[in-house]
Write a protein that holds these residues in place. Sequence first.
Motif, PDB file in Angstrom:
ATOM      1  N   LYS A  22       1.365  12.278   5.301  1.00  0.00           N
ATOM      2  CA  LYS A  22      -0.033  11.982   4.955  1.00  0.00           C
ATOM      3  C   LYS A  22      -0.860  11.749   6.223  1.00  0.00           C
ATOM      4  N   SER A  23      -0.380  10.912   7.111  1.00  0.00           N
ATOM      5  CA  SER A  23      -1.140  10.607   8.340  1.00  0.00           C
ATOM      6  C   SER A  23      -1.408  11.879   9.135  1.00  0.00           C
ATOM      7  N   ILE A  24      -0.389  12.724   9.239  1.00  0.00           N
ATOM      8  CA  ILE A  24      -0.526  13.940  10.058  1.00  0.00           C
ATOM      9  C   ILE A  24      -1.426  14.952   9.357  1.00  0.00           C
ATOM     10  N   HIS A  26      -4.003  14.369   7.340  1.00  0.00           N
ATOM     11  CA  HIS A  26      -5.408  13.955   7.556  1.00  0.00           C
ATOM     12  C   HIS A  26      -5.888  14.400   8.939  1.00  0.00           C
ATOM     13  N   ARG A  27      -5.082  14.044   9.928  1.00  0.00           N
ATOM     14  CA  ARG A  27      -5.489  14.319  11.310  1.00  0.00           C
ATOM     15  C   ARG A  27      -5.656  15.819  11.542  1.00  0.00           C
ATOM     16  N   ALA A  28      -4.753  16.604  10.959  1.00  0.00           N
ATOM     17  CA  ALA A  28      -4.816  18.050  11.183  1.00  0.00           C
ATOM     18  C   ALA A  28      -6.165  18.600  10.695  1.00  0.00           C
ATOM     19  N   GLY A  94      -8.040   4.993   3.047  1.00  0.00           N
ATOM     20  CA  GLY A  94      -8.413   4.203   4.232  1.00  0.00           C
ATOM     21  C   GLY A  94      -8.384   5.049   5.492  1.00  0.00           C
ATOM     22  N   THR A  95      -7.437   5.963   5.574  1.00  0.00           N
ATOM     23  CA  THR A  95      -7.352   6.795   6.786  1.00  0.00           C
ATOM     24  C   THR A  95      -8.595   7.672   6.893  1.00  0.00           C
ATOM     25  N   THR A  96      -9.053   8.225   5.753  1.00  0.00           N
ATOM     26  CA  THR A  96     -10.248   9.081   5.806  1.00  0.00           C
ATOM     27  C   THR A  96     -11.456   8.287   6.283  1.00  0.00           C
ATOM     28  N   ARG A 125     -14.749  -3.783   9.486  1.00  0.00           N
ATOM     29  CA  ARG A 125     -15.288  -4.256  10.772  1.00  0.00           C
ATOM     30  C   ARG A 125     -14.336  -3.954  11.916  1.00  0.00           C
ATOM     31  N   ARG A 126     -13.031  -3.900  11.608  1.00  0.00           N
ATOM     32  CA  ARG A 126     -12.051  -3.582  12.649  1.00  0.00           C
ATOM     33  C   ARG A 126     -12.341  -2.226  13.296  1.00  0.00           C
ATOM     34  N   VAL A 127     -13.040  -1.352  12.554  1.00  0.00           N
ATOM     35  CA  VAL A 127     -13.420  -0.048  13.104  1.00  0.00           C
ATOM     36  C   VAL A 127     -14.904  -0.039  13.501  1.00  0.00           C
ATOM     37  N   VAL A 165      -5.369  -6.128  16.221  1.00  0.00           N
ATOM     38  CA  VAL A 165      -4.317  -5.667  15.300  1.00  0.00           C
ATOM     39  C   VAL A 165      -3.711  -4.352  15.808  1.00  0.00           C
ATOM     40  N   ALA A 166      -2.416  -4.179  15.509  1.00  0.00           N
ATOM     41  CA  ALA A 166      -1.778  -2.895  15.803  1.00  0.00           C
ATOM     42  C   ALA A 166      -2.134  -1.977  14.645  1.00  0.00           C
ATOM     43  N   SER A 167      -3.117  -1.126  14.821  1.00  0.00           N
ATOM     44  CA  SER A 167      -3.566  -0.253  13.732  1.00  0.00           C
ATOM     45  C   SER A 167      -3.882   1.134  14.276  1.00  0.00           C
ATOM     46  N   ALA A 168      -3.169   2.124  13.763  1.00  0.00           N
ATOM     47  CA  ALA A 168      -3.410   3.503  14.206  1.00  0.00           C
ATOM     48  C   ALA A 168      -4.762   3.997  13.719  1.00  0.00           C
ATOM     49  N   GLN A 169      -5.242   3.420  12.614  1.00  0.00           N
ATOM     50  CA  GLN A 169      -6.555   3.851  12.119  1.00  0.00           C
ATOM     51  C   GLN A 169      -7.648   3.387  13.081  1.00  0.00           C
ATOM     52  N   VAL A 170      -7.525   2.153  13.565  1.00  0.00           N
ATOM     53  CA  VAL A 170      -8.506   1.644  14.539  1.00  0.00           C
ATOM     54  C   VAL A 170      -8.403   2.450  15.835  1.00  0.00           C
ATOM     55  N   SER A 193       1.171   1.303  17.641  1.00  0.00           N
ATOM     56  CA  SER A 193       1.092   1.821  16.264  1.00  0.00           C
ATOM     57  C   SER A 193       1.446   3.310  16.290  1.00  0.00           C
ATOM     58  N   ARG A 194       1.502   3.927  15.111  1.00  0.00           N
ATOM     59  CA  ARG A 194       1.882   5.351  15.026  1.00  0.00           C
ATOM     60  C   ARG A 194       1.030   6.184  15.985  1.00  0.00           C
ATOM     61  N   ASP A 195       1.666   7.143  16.656  1.00  0.00           N
ATOM     62  CA  ASP A 195       0.967   7.865  17.737  1.00  0.00           C
ATOM     63  C   ASP A 195       0.661   9.320  17.385  1.00  0.00           C
ATOM     64  N   ILE A 314       5.203  -0.673   8.196  1.00  0.00           N
ATOM     65  CA  ILE A 314       4.291  -1.455   7.350  1.00  0.00           C
ATOM     66  C   ILE A 314       4.171  -0.860   5.935  1.00  0.00           C
ATOM     67  N   ASP A 315       4.124   0.475   5.827  1.00  0.00           N
ATOM     68  CA  ASP A 315       3.937   1.088   4.505  1.00  0.00           C
ATOM     69  C   ASP A 315       5.212   1.057   3.662  1.00  0.00           C
ATOM     70  N   GLU A 316       6.351   0.797   4.310  1.00  0.00           N
ATOM     71  CA  GLU A 316       7.635   0.830   3.596  1.00  0.00           C
ATOM     72  C   GLU A 316       8.055  -0.555   3.105  1.00  0.00           C
ATOM     73  N   HIS A 387      -0.313   3.390  -4.943  1.00  0.00           N
ATOM     74  CA  HIS A 387       0.767   4.390  -5.019  1.00  0.00           C
ATOM     75  C   HIS A 387       2.119   3.806  -4.659  1.00  0.00           C
ATOM     76  N   ARG A 388       2.149   2.981  -3.605  1.00  0.00           N
ATOM     77  CA  ARG A 388       3.465   2.510  -3.143  1.00  0.00           C
ATOM     78  C   ARG A 388       4.036   1.410  -4.042  1.00  0.00           C
ATOM     79  N   ILE A 389       3.169   0.695  -4.723  1.00  0.00           N
ATOM     80  CA  ILE A 389       3.668  -0.284  -5.705  1.00  0.00           C
ATOM     81  C   ILE A 389       4.198   0.484  -6.920  1.00  0.00           C
TER      82      ILE A 389
HETATM   83  C1  S3P Z   1      -2.263   5.041   8.897  1.00  0.00           C
HETATM   84  C2  S3P Z   1      -2.103   3.858   9.552  1.00  0.00           C
HETATM   85  C3  S3P Z   1      -1.621   2.626   8.894  1.00  0.00           C
HETATM   86  C4  S3P Z   1      -0.938   2.929   7.563  1.00  0.00           C
HETATM   87  C5  S3P Z   1      -1.729   3.898   6.724  1.00  0.00           C
HETATM   88  C6  S3P Z   1      -1.932   5.204   7.466  1.00  0.00           C
HETATM   89  C7  S3P Z   1      -2.773   6.205   9.658  1.00  0.00           C
HETATM   90  O1  S3P Z   1      -2.726   1.784   8.637  1.00  0.00           O
HETATM   91  O2  S3P Z   1      -0.716   1.734   6.854  1.00  0.00           O
HETATM   92  O3  S3P Z   1      -1.049   4.153   5.520  1.00  0.00           O
HETATM   93  O4  S3P Z   1      -2.677   7.347   9.166  1.00  0.00           O
HETATM   94  O5  S3P Z   1      -3.263   6.004  10.772  1.00  0.00           O
HETATM   95  P1  S3P Z   1      -3.314   0.802   9.783  1.00  0.00           P
HETATM   96  O6  S3P Z   1      -3.864   1.632  10.854  1.00  0.00           O
HETATM   97  O7  S3P Z   1      -4.382   0.004   9.080  1.00  0.00           O
HETATM   98  O8  S3P Z   1      -2.163  -0.035  10.214  1.00  0.00           O
END
Ligand code: S3P
Length: 428
Positions: A22-24, A26-28, A94-96, A125-127, A165-170, A193-195, A314-316, A387-389
């Motif tokens: 999913k993350s990849i 979106h970015r693509a 949230g990623t979008t 606000r974090r973004v 915060v460690a956040s790849a979205q930020v 965070s995820r790179d 975090i998502d797991e 979805h994850r719940i």
């Molecule tokens: C994501 C980053 C994570 C993750 C989310 C997807 C991303 O959120 O929980 O499902 O694609 O960058 P945060 O950046 O808020 O930690």
Amino acid sequence: MHKTIDTALKPLQGSVTIPGDKSISHRAVLFAAIAEGPSVIKGFLNGQDCLSTISCMRKLGVKIEEDGEIIRVEGKGLHGLNEPSEILDVGNSGTTVRLLSGILAGQSFSSVMTGDESIGRRPMRRVTGPLKMMNASIDGRDFANYTPLCMRGGSLQGVHYVSPVASAQVKSAVLLAGLYAQGVTRVTEPHKSRDHTERMLETFGVKVETDEVSAAVSGGQKLTGSEVDVPGDVSSAVFMLAAGALVPGSEITVRNVGMNPTRTGAIDVLKRMNADMHIHSERMLGGEPVADITIKSGALQAVTISGGEIPRLIDEIPVLALLATQAEGTTVIKDAAELKVKETNRIDTVVNQLNELGADCEATDDGMIIHGPTPLKGGKVESFHDHRIGMTMSLAGLIASDKVLVKDTEAIAVSYPGFYKDLEKLMN
Ligand code: S3P
């Protein structure tokens, strides 16, 4: 839509191929849209969230062709997007909303983004904070903390943003805005965070400077259209691995699992829990490591999950919590307050719904404590449109002594539209 899950009467067997990350995905789409020339994305995740990204980019004037898991994007370049005549609807994603904020911050036109009820509760606000420091003009409820967000960007200045915060979205939003800014834009995080953004920007020809906890770009670098292969989503794979670990007598193989080290915390935890797991066929796909994983059911041990490992899984955590209900001993999950601002407050939703089925979990300020093993019983549980719940509680149904009805499971299509089909394949 509600789903009733019956106790698995026989072991799970066979193999499944995990759909795109999913993350990849979106970015693509986002990067291809602001690149020069055409891009082809293969293995794209046709989940609701990624489809929201496509729909927003179309409203910004980008031509995008969908052909199953292959997506073709006619890139418009950094400055070729059009002022949208409609509100950009990010749905549940949230990623979008966060990554697109970074791009819109660089546009001199005005745009409005909104999403569903859950998005309306998630902190922005974090973004918007760092983007405003870069000179973007953004408004929204509670001083740009909640959607709808109204943006007008342009004339950005590079910053060194030290994120609390460690956040790849930020990180990604600020780096994307950095492409439009004067000078260098750097983001430093408390833990890495995820790179995927850093890796994929390089694929599109952008130079990104990285170290253990920072990433930086110089403004004005153009992206060049590219071919992107999307590996399978490790976050989806962990649900199948958990099913294999939990249902007695099972042995399954999960193929096409993205193994980016910033994402594989849950695989490390499964190993620490003593899961009988074998990682094989390791290879590279689209600049990302990928492998196949075979897992057999067996006795699990309680673990402690904390610190720098949290952003890597975090998502797991919902599904790891379910595994912990079946593990011997007390599992402690801490330093995970970020769970409170996901699609739902996942500390509360996980603890309450697992306890509904007879688990022994306690919520804490920054995580949860799970006493195991406890047999699970049947019942009715909520997914809260998360979805994850929904997927976690469905797996609980496989090992509960009686049927489990999971409410509102349509949300699962956000990240894993074929979840039930894949499970059924392993049951036959
Ligand atoms: C994501 C980053 C994570 C993750 C989310 C997807 C991303 O959120 O929980 O499902 O694609 O960058 P945060 O950046 O808020 O930690």
